[in-house]
Design a protein around this motif. Structure first.
Motif, PDB file in Angstrom:
ATOM      1  N   VAL A  59     -27.316   6.768-104.046  1.00 56.81           N
ATOM      2  CA  VAL A  59     -28.123   6.879-105.217  1.00 56.81           C
ATOM      3  C   VAL A  59     -28.704   5.674-105.572  1.00 56.81           C
ATOM      4  CG1 VAL A  59     -26.531   8.930-106.320  1.00 56.81           C
ATOM      5  CG2 VAL A  59     -25.867   6.473-106.748  1.00 56.81           C
ATOM      6  N   GLY A  60     -28.140   4.436-104.956  1.00 60.35           N
ATOM      7  CA  GLY A  60     -28.599   3.256-105.159  1.00 60.35           C
ATOM      8  C   GLY A  60     -28.606   2.381-104.094  1.00 60.35           C
ATOM      9  N   ALA A  61     -29.401   1.474-103.775  1.00 55.19           N
ATOM     10  CA  ALA A  61     -29.295   0.486-102.558  1.00 55.19           C
ATOM     11  C   ALA A  61     -29.846  -0.621-102.789  1.00 55.19           C
ATOM     12  CB  ALA A  61     -29.534   1.310-101.331  1.00 55.19           C
ATOM     13  N   VAL A  62     -29.627  -1.773-102.164  1.00 57.42           N
ATOM     14  CA  VAL A  62     -30.387  -3.103-102.166  1.00 57.42           C
ATOM     15  C   VAL A  62     -31.422  -2.809-101.323  1.00 57.42           C
ATOM     16  CG1 VAL A  62     -28.300  -4.436-102.589  1.00 57.42           C
ATOM     17  CG2 VAL A  62     -29.064  -3.746-100.058  1.00 57.42           C
ATOM     18  N   LYS A  63     -32.676  -3.405-101.416  1.00 56.45           N
ATOM     19  CA  LYS A  63     -33.909  -3.045-100.923  1.00 56.45           C
ATOM     20  C   LYS A  63     -33.878  -3.812 -99.360  1.00 56.45           C
ATOM     21  CE  LYS A  63     -37.459  -5.499-101.906  1.00 56.45           C
ATOM     22  NZ  LYS A  63     -37.979  -6.185-100.635  1.00 56.45           N
ATOM     23  N   SER A  64     -34.740  -3.184 -98.682  1.00 56.61           N
ATOM     24  CA  SER A  64     -34.736  -3.671 -97.321  1.00 56.61           C
ATOM     25  C   SER A  64     -35.409  -5.182 -97.282  1.00 56.61           C
ATOM     26  CB  SER A  64     -35.583  -2.894 -96.578  1.00 56.61           C
ATOM     27  OG  SER A  64     -35.232  -1.410 -96.239  1.00 56.61           O
ATOM     28  N   TRP A  65     -34.879  -5.877 -96.393  1.00 54.08           N
ATOM     29  CA  TRP A  65     -35.414  -7.320 -96.126  1.00 54.08           C
ATOM     30  C   TRP A  65     -36.833  -7.205 -95.973  1.00 54.08           C
ATOM     31  CZ3 TRP A  65     -32.573 -10.912 -98.191  1.00 54.08           C
ATOM     32  CH2 TRP A  65     -31.194 -10.775 -98.026  1.00 54.08           C
ATOM     33  N   LEU A  66     -37.463  -6.413 -95.224  1.00 57.80           N
ATOM     34  CA  LEU A  66     -38.957  -5.878 -95.023  1.00 57.80           C
ATOM     35  C   LEU A  66     -39.243  -4.785 -95.555  1.00 57.80           C
ATOM     36  CD1 LEU A  66     -38.766  -7.448 -91.371  1.00 57.80           C
ATOM     37  CD2 LEU A  66     -39.691  -8.627 -93.453  1.00 57.80           C
ATOM     38  N   TYR A  71     -37.621  -0.155 -95.195  1.00 53.59           N
ATOM     39  CA  TYR A  71     -38.235  -0.403 -93.842  1.00 53.59           C
ATOM     40  C   TYR A  71     -39.013   0.787 -93.888  1.00 53.59           C
ATOM     41  CZ  TYR A  71     -34.568  -4.066 -93.268  1.00 53.59           C
ATOM     42  OH  TYR A  71     -33.776  -5.083 -93.169  1.00 53.59           O
ATOM     43  N   ASP A  72     -40.165   0.919 -92.874  1.00 54.45           N
ATOM     44  CA  ASP A  72     -40.729   2.024 -92.514  1.00 54.45           C
ATOM     45  C   ASP A  72     -40.059   3.055 -91.995  1.00 54.45           C
ATOM     46  OD1 ASP A  72     -43.121   0.794 -93.569  1.00 54.45           O
ATOM     47  OD2 ASP A  72     -43.993  -0.151 -91.330  1.00 54.45           O
ATOM     48  N   ALA A 279     -32.641  -5.085 -89.826  1.00 52.19           N
ATOM     49  CA  ALA A 279     -32.067  -3.812 -90.593  1.00 52.19           C
ATOM     50  C   ALA A 279     -30.626  -3.826 -90.288  1.00 52.19           C
ATOM     51  CB  ALA A 279     -32.801  -2.632 -90.035  1.00 52.19           C
ATOM     52  N   GLY A 280     -30.417  -4.210 -88.919  1.00 53.59           N
ATOM     53  CA  GLY A 280     -28.836  -4.154 -88.479  1.00 53.59           C
ATOM     54  C   GLY A 280     -27.964  -2.918 -88.390  1.00 53.59           C
ATOM     55  N   GLY A 281     -28.616  -1.704 -88.396  1.00 58.13           N
ATOM     56  CA  GLY A 281     -27.610  -0.494 -88.573  1.00 58.13           C
ATOM     57  C   GLY A 281     -28.093   0.429 -87.470  1.00 58.13           C
ATOM     58  N   TYR A 282     -27.372   1.779 -87.585  1.00 56.16           N
ATOM     59  CA  TYR A 282     -27.496   2.597 -86.819  1.00 56.16           C
ATOM     60  C   TYR A 282     -28.624   3.096 -86.340  1.00 56.16           C
ATOM     61  CZ  TYR A 282     -26.040   7.181 -84.317  1.00 56.16           C
ATOM     62  OH  TYR A 282     -26.026   8.438 -83.572  1.00 56.16           O
TER      63      TYR A 282
END
Length: 302
Positions: A59-66, A71-72, A279-282
């Motif tokens: 429902v909420g998340a910190v914004k992407s660094w880019l 992120y696109d 991004a650092g994720g899956y």
């Protein structure tokens, strides 16, 4: 003001009888989490991808660094998600307004606000970022009630890595060098980084100067020869003002860079900073494998 909001939210949770069904041990303690949380907020970029990978939209998340704000490669899945500031600057008032029943964060960023987060909702905290994305994904998905799905996704990734490693064959003997350009600095990337970990899992070698179980190091132009390798990959953390791109252009034009044997051999590849580092994720991990397939001409059936 924030304390009053937290108190009201906590009281509302108690009155609603929210079920606390499981204990999750994490970097900052043990938290009782709902058996089937419905309103999850996530405070790391990698955590966002972990949730999306198992079919959960936070429902909420910190914004992407880019990106603006995402992120696109995840923007389409995050269209209706509320922005909660940045990993290092979480907007607690907005977070409270979402009335979450689970918060996911990391000690590396959120240790100082852990007590505040825990007063809002059950909070599960990973130890650190960088090369730990798999460990963290297992923790996040377990806390979210999707542990089996998380394990299945990670197993599928490992199977894909194994297949790609076999397809690469003798190419794995190459030493892969990695450079990152930023507005204020240039980094030489080591093995305890997102891309470094994946390259190691594939079985690639690293140049001696980069064969370190560390994250990265800021360097000056005099150390450009340390970027020598059989193949050189670079990415640029550009936030939109052109400063990082200018740094990259300056370094790429430097005589020391131009004199690298890998540059003369035409084996230099520019890739996305979001995919290979930030991004650092899956999801990014799989897109990084896509890039490696393309670089080595193995993407004809994709």
């Amino acid at each position: 003001m924030i304390r009053q909001i937290i108190a009201v939210t906590t009281l509302a949770m108690l009155l609603s009888g929210t079920a606390m069904a499981r204990e999750i041990t994490h970097a900052l303690g043990v938290s009782d989490v709902p058996d089937n949380p419905q309103r999850i907020v996530v405070l790391t970029n990698e955590g966002t991808e972990a949730l999306l990978a198992v079919g959960i939209t936070p429902v909420g998340a910190v914004k992407s660094w880019l990106g603006n704000p995402w992120y696109d490669h995840i923007a389409a899945d995050m269209a209706d998600v509320t922005v909660l500031g940045e990993e290092s600057a979480v907007n607690l008032e907005v977070l409270v307004s979402l009335e979450p029943d689970l918060i996911l964060g990391t000690k590396q960023r959120h240790e100082a606000i852990y007590e505040q987060l825990s007063a809002i909702a059950p909070t599960v905290i990973s130890e650190r970022l960088r090369g730990d994305w798999k460990v963290n994904m297992a923790l996040y998905t377990d806390a979210a009630g999707k542990g089996e799905e998380g394990k299945a996704a990670l197993d599928a990734f490992d199977v894909r890595v194994g297949a790609l490693s076999s397809a690469l064959g003798a190419s794995l003997e190459e030493e892969i060098s990695i450079a990152r350009f930023m507005a204020a600095q240039t980094r030489i990337m080591f093995k305890d980084s997102f891309s470094g970990l994946i390259l190691s899992q594939l079985g690639f070698h690293r140049p001696a100067a980069q064969d370190k179980d560390e994250f990265a190091e800021e360097i000056t132009k005099e150390r450009i020869p340390e970027f020598e390798g059989d193949r050189l990959i670079y990415f640029t953390y550009e936030t939109g003002n052109g400063e990082a791109d200018a740094v990259a252009s300056d370094w790429l034009a430097d005589p020391l860079w131009q004199n690298l044997a890998v540059v003369k051999a035409g084996k230099v590849h520019e890739v996305s900073d979001a995919i290979w580092n930030t991004a650092g994720g899956y999801i990014a991990a799989n897109l990084m494998l896509d890039d490696i397939e393309t670089i080595y001409g193995l993407d004809s059936t994709r």
